[in-house]
Design an enzyme around this catalytic site. Structure first.
Site, mmCIF file in Angstrom:
data_model
loop_
_atom_site.group_PDB
_atom_site.id
_atom_site.type_symbol
_atom_site.label_atom_id
_atom_site.label_comp_id
_atom_site.label_asym_id
_atom_site.label_seq_id
_atom_site.Cartn_x
_atom_site.Cartn_y
_atom_site.Cartn_z
ATOM 1 N N ARG A 75 0.798 -1.244 0.000
ATOM 2 C CA ARG A 75 0.000 0.000 0.000
ATOM 3 C C ARG A 75 0.820 1.279 0.000
ATOM 4 N NH1 ARG A 75 -2.583 -3.327 3.591
ATOM 5 N NH2 ARG A 75 -3.847 -4.703 2.307
ATOM 6 N N GLU A 106 -4.802 -15.096 9.048
ATOM 7 C CA GLU A 106 -5.514 -16.257 8.501
ATOM 8 C C GLU A 106 -4.608 -17.488 8.423
ATOM 9 O OE1 GLU A 106 -6.277 -13.137 7.303
ATOM 10 O OE2 GLU A 106 -8.329 -13.200 8.058
ATOM 11 N N THR A 110 -3.681 -8.992 13.958
ATOM 12 C CA THR A 110 -2.631 -8.353 13.160
ATOM 13 C C THR A 110 -2.990 -6.898 12.844
ATOM 14 O OG1 THR A 110 -3.676 -9.463 11.303
ATOM 15 C CG2 THR A 110 -1.628 -10.391 12.108
ATOM 16 N N ASP A 118 -14.108 -12.227 10.814
ATOM 17 C CA ASP A 118 -13.000 -11.524 10.164
ATOM 18 C C ASP A 118 -13.237 -10.012 10.187
ATOM 19 O OD1 ASP A 118 -10.604 -11.051 8.816
ATOM 20 O OD2 ASP A 118 -11.294 -11.778 6.872
ATOM 21 N N ASN A 131 -13.380 -1.969 3.241
ATOM 22 C CA ASN A 131 -12.117 -2.622 3.571
ATOM 23 C C ASN A 131 -10.998 -1.582 3.608
ATOM 24 O OD1 ASN A 131 -9.882 -4.623 3.593
ATOM 25 N ND2 ASN A 131 -11.500 -6.102 3.276
ATOM 26 N N CYS A 172 -7.321 -22.652 -4.164
ATOM 27 C CA CYS A 172 -6.950 -21.916 -5.384
ATOM 28 C C CYS A 172 -7.735 -20.620 -5.581
ATOM 29 C CB CYS A 172 -7.159 -22.800 -6.623
ATOM 30 S SG CYS A 172 -6.617 -24.506 -6.412
HETATM 31 O O1 LIG Z 1 -5.862 -10.787 9.091
HETATM 32 C C1 LIG Z 1 -4.901 -10.397 8.433
HETATM 33 O O2 LIG Z 1 -3.719 -10.511 8.824
HETATM 34 C C2 LIG Z 1 -5.183 -9.765 7.126
HETATM 35 C C3 LIG Z 1 -4.179 -9.210 6.332
HETATM 36 C C4 LIG Z 1 -4.526 -8.591 5.106
HETATM 37 C C5 LIG Z 1 -3.385 -7.970 4.361
HETATM 38 O O3 LIG Z 1 -2.270 -7.956 4.927
HETATM 39 O O4 LIG Z 1 -3.509 -7.491 3.251
HETATM 40 C C6 LIG Z 1 -5.903 -8.580 4.716
HETATM 41 C C7 LIG Z 1 -6.838 -9.161 5.605
HETATM 42 N N1 LIG Z 1 -6.466 -9.740 6.766
HETATM 43 C C8 LIG Z 1 -8.246 -9.167 5.340
HETATM 44 O O5 LIG Z 1 -9.032 -9.682 6.157
HETATM 45 C C9 LIG Z 1 -8.734 -8.580 4.157
HETATM 46 O O6 LIG Z 1 -9.958 -8.528 3.922
HETATM 47 C C10 LIG Z 1 -7.792 -8.027 3.246
HETATM 48 C C11 LIG Z 1 -7.980 -7.457 1.983
HETATM 49 C C12 LIG Z 1 -6.739 -7.144 1.544
HETATM 50 C C13 LIG Z 1 -6.350 -6.562 0.243
HETATM 51 O O7 LIG Z 1 -5.186 -6.175 0.145
HETATM 52 O O8 LIG Z 1 -7.193 -6.513 -0.668
HETATM 53 N N2 LIG Z 1 -5.813 -7.501 2.467
HETATM 54 C C14 LIG Z 1 -6.430 -8.046 3.514
HETATM 55 CA CA LIG Z 2 -8.157 -10.852 8.099
#
Ligand SMILES: O=C(O)c1cc(C(=O)O)c2c(n1)C(=O)C(=O)c1cc(C(=O)O)[nH]c1-2
Ligand SMILES: [Ca+2]
Length: 698
Positions: A115, A177, A233, A298, A385, A599
């Site tokens: 990001r 996760e 996290t 989540d 999100n 997958c």
């Molecule tokens: O629980 C986590 O450690 C974690 C990490 C990340 C991440 O690092 O991008 C996402 C999520 N959760 C998550 O729940 C989520 O919906 C999500 C979307 C994204 C993305 O980059 O589109 N990252 C993440």
């Molecule tokens: Ca998550």
């Protein structure tokens, strides 16, 4: 290259004095993403045109918010490659490649995304997918120091932008996760030395507690949560409050998601899904507000925290404005951590409301899917999100890229739960079998939708809604030109009138936009820039904007009178699938369940790809011929396709392959059909809801 001065604390503290720059992730410490520039405004925006674009060599997702400092733009791309370009014309100044091992993709939840960067002094700071924090010289693009912030044996990753204040670089991590325990660290910007670390949830009590806060938190857990990592996290938002000298961290979900597995006797599970305030110098706990006690969907509090000074019920208040996954806009008093307001901004079914005496949500019975499937809004993707929001002090509106969507939670009963290292662990079924059928029926009653929302912060209600044709749209920028900019998943950049939501201008970006745009000025001209490139979990897991293929990802910069254009993009031919296999229906179904489990996270639900990684329905013959070697032996590991021999055998791969070929044929037949039914089915699949396509399956 233009002359560039060091980024000092004074400069960051007074970001508004330099509206030509965008020196930190959210532009200023308050992370409002509001640009004071107004050359591009509601009257002139019709003359906005493409000034330049910068194209990289791949079509993986881009989630980066570029920084602009003294005429130079810095941004991150796929695999943490970092670029500096002339912000006035897009010419490359340098490129830095941290050489992230491609095998890391297995525990990167959402692709090889990142990001963005932080800037301090003469340096930039980058967090890598494999957990390093790297200081880069801003002029030469060379590494100054690098430090491993995570245990490489564990499934941590970094996707978020570091933040910097008072000479310290703050960095969190992701990976809950896969079974990790969250924390935030502070490093000296000068030397890279670790100054403090704050864990967000307790570890195994037998090993002792790091501090009093952890000891108190442990009283809200039970069972052996540390075996599953526990979660919490801090994978996105970290905000420094320059007025109160506090650091806020947004803490993530529980691991696994299902609370009955990680903490079987109940408890709030602090500090999951909480905003925690820390002392920025020492990392000491100051206060917390837990948005979703014992979260089980989540629901993270990691989403963007925006600081604002508002009038609330007749009093001036310093607040955090937060619109995380759980579907409520929270107003939290920054002095005390007390909840001032929690009102839903999207469809919410898990809680009826917040009890303002206790500050706790009132959960709706059955929504915790205890032994019985529940369709819950918002889904695990959240009502909103990581896509950045924007807050305009001029309109008093918070602009939220909303996702109005639910999903079924169908529990894996705790005794049957198996924790898989390196793979997704949720504690509910993610395969499409029975759950999918019931999911589709429930969801047809409420199709997924997405809006740009203007939320009146002081009134705590929606001011206007702009509906979008597709779900999963990009982040937002607000400007003093009375405009709001947002990119969409169907590949448009929009300028919207900030008070009314009227679309005043749009541009065909040829590809989805995920992150928020920025604004800056070079040589007296205002630019609006945005990273364009579909990817991330949101898009690859649910639906598609384009039938196949994406152009390479790009940074696009717009200015008044800009007359550049994108090269025409021809969507590639879709190769015909090999003949159907002789696999039985049971084998194909088994393949489908495995595909969904292992997958779909990258290759898309229902094998509907998004163009950032190969679409399984349109594979060239060579990939079919080498299918097993790719999946089991890591033939394409260097391209980012991990090996799965820890969980799959040859028979499994044959079934997955049969399923993929079956899907390719289904899709081909659909395209060969004509008439309204085929159009409807195609439109439904394209709307992006896995549900919809499930429902329409034969
Ligand atoms: O629980 C986590 O450690 C974690 C990490 C990340 C991440 O690092 O991008 C996402 C999520 N959760 C998550 O729940 C989520 O919906 C999500 C979307 C994204 C993305 O980059 O589109 N990252 C993440
Ligand atoms: Ca998550």
């Amino acid at each position: 290259a233009p002359v560039s001065l060091p980024v000092s604390g004074e400069r960051l503290l007074a970001a508004d004095r330099e509206p030509q720059n965008w020196m930190s992730y959210g532009r200023d410490y308050a992370e409002q993403r509001f640009s004071p520039l107004q050359q591009v405004n509601q009257y002139t925006v019709e003359n906005l045109g493409l000034a330049w674009y910068f194209e990289s060599d791949n079509h993986l997702g881009l989630e980066t918010t570029p920084l602009v400092i003294d005429g130079v733009m810095y941004f991150t791309g796929a695999w943490n490659k970092t670029f500096a370009v002339n912000a006035g014309n897009g010419e490359l100044l340098w490129r830095f490649d941290p050489e992230v091992p491609r095998s890391k993709s297995i525990t990167a939840c959402c692709g090889a995304i990142n990001r963005g960067l932080a800037a301090w002094g003469e340096r930039l700071f980058l967090g890598t997918l494999d957990g390093r924090l790297i200081a880069i010289d801003r002029v030469s693009g060379e590494e100054v120091w690098s430090t491993q912030t995570t245990d490489p044996e564990q499934a941590y990753s970094i996707t978020g932008a570091p933040r910097v204040a008072k000479g310290l670089v703050f960095i969190g991590n992701g990976g809950s996760e896969f079974g990790t325990r969250g924390y935030v660290s502070a490093y000296s910007a000068e030397t890279g030395e670790l100054r403090w670390r704050f864990y967000t949830i307790p570890g195994n009590p037998e090993e002792g507690f790091e501090n009093d806060a952890m000891e108190r938190a442990a009283a809200t857990w039970n069972g052996e949560w540390w075996r599953y990592g526990g979660g919490g996290t801090v994978w996105d938002s970290i905000v420094y409050d320059q007025e109160l000298d506090q650091l806020y961290i947004g803490v993530g979900n529980g691991a696994p998601h299902n609370r009955r597995i990680r903490s079987p006797g109940g408890g709030d599970n602090l500090f999951l899904s909480s905003v925690v305030a820390l002392d920025p110098d020492t990392g000491e706990y100051l206060w917390h507000y837990q948005e979703v006690p014992a979260e089980t969907w989540d629901y993270t509090a990691t989403q963007q925290m925006t600081l604002a000074d508002i009038e609330w019920q007749g009093q001036q208040r310093k607040v955090i404005v937060h619109a995380p996954k759980a579907g409520f806009v929270y107003l939290i008093d920054r002095n005390t951590g007390k909840l001032l307001s929690a009102e839903p901004y999207t469809t919410v079914t898990w809680a009826s409301h917040y009890d303002m005496d206790t500050g706790r949500p009132v959960e709706v019975e059955g929504q915790d899917y205890d032994g019985e499937m529940a369709v819950v809004f918002p889904s695990a993707m959240g009502g909103h999100n990581w896509q950045p929001m924007a807050y305009s002090p001029a309109t008093g509106y918070l602009y939220i890229p909303e996702l109005d969507m639910g999903m079924p939670f169908d529990e894996i009963s705790p005794p049957d739960y198996k924790h898989l290292k390196r793979h997704f662990n949720t504690g509910y079924h993610t395969d499409s079998g029975d759950t999918g059928q019931r999911f589709s029926q429930a969801m047809m009653a409420h199709l997924p939708k997405s809006h740009l929302l203007a939320w009146d912060v002081e009134q705590a209600k929606i001011a206007w809604k702009l509906p979008h044709p597709h779900i999963h749209n990009g982040g937002v920028l607000a400007t003093a030109g009375n405009l709001v900019f947002q990119g969409t998943s169907d590949g448009r950049m929009l300028a919207v009138q900030a008070e009314s939501g009227e679309v005043l201008w749009q541009f065909d970006t040829q590809n989805s936009v995920l992150p928020g745009p920025i604004s800056y000025e070079v040589d007296g001209e205002q630019y609006i820039a945005v990273a364009v490139g579909r990817g991330g979990v949101l898009t690859s897991n649910t639906g598609r904007a384009y039938p196949t293929g994406n152009p390479n990802n790009r940074i696009m910069a717009f200015k008044l009178g800009g007359a550049a254009s994108l090269p025409p993009f021809e969507r590639p031919e879709r190769p015909l699938p090999p003949p159907r296999t002789d696999a039985s229906d049971e084998e194909i179904l088994a393949g489908r369940a495995l595909f969904d489990r292992f997958c779909a996270r990258c290759h898309g639900a229902n094998a509907v790809g998004d163009g950032s990684v190969p679409d399984m329905r349109y594979l060239e013959p060579v990939w079919h011929e080498n299918f097993e070697a790719i999946v089991l032996e890591g033939l394409m590991e260097q391209a980012g396709m991990p090996r799965f021999d820890d969980v799959l055998d040859s028979g499994d791969v044959r079934n997955i392959h049969a399923y993929v070929i079956e899907r390719a044929h289904e899709d081909l037949e659909l395209r060969q059909e004509s008439g309204w039914w085929a159009t409807l089915k195609d439109a439904a699949a394209d709307a992006g809801a896995r549900v919809v396509s499930w429902f329409l399956r034969p």
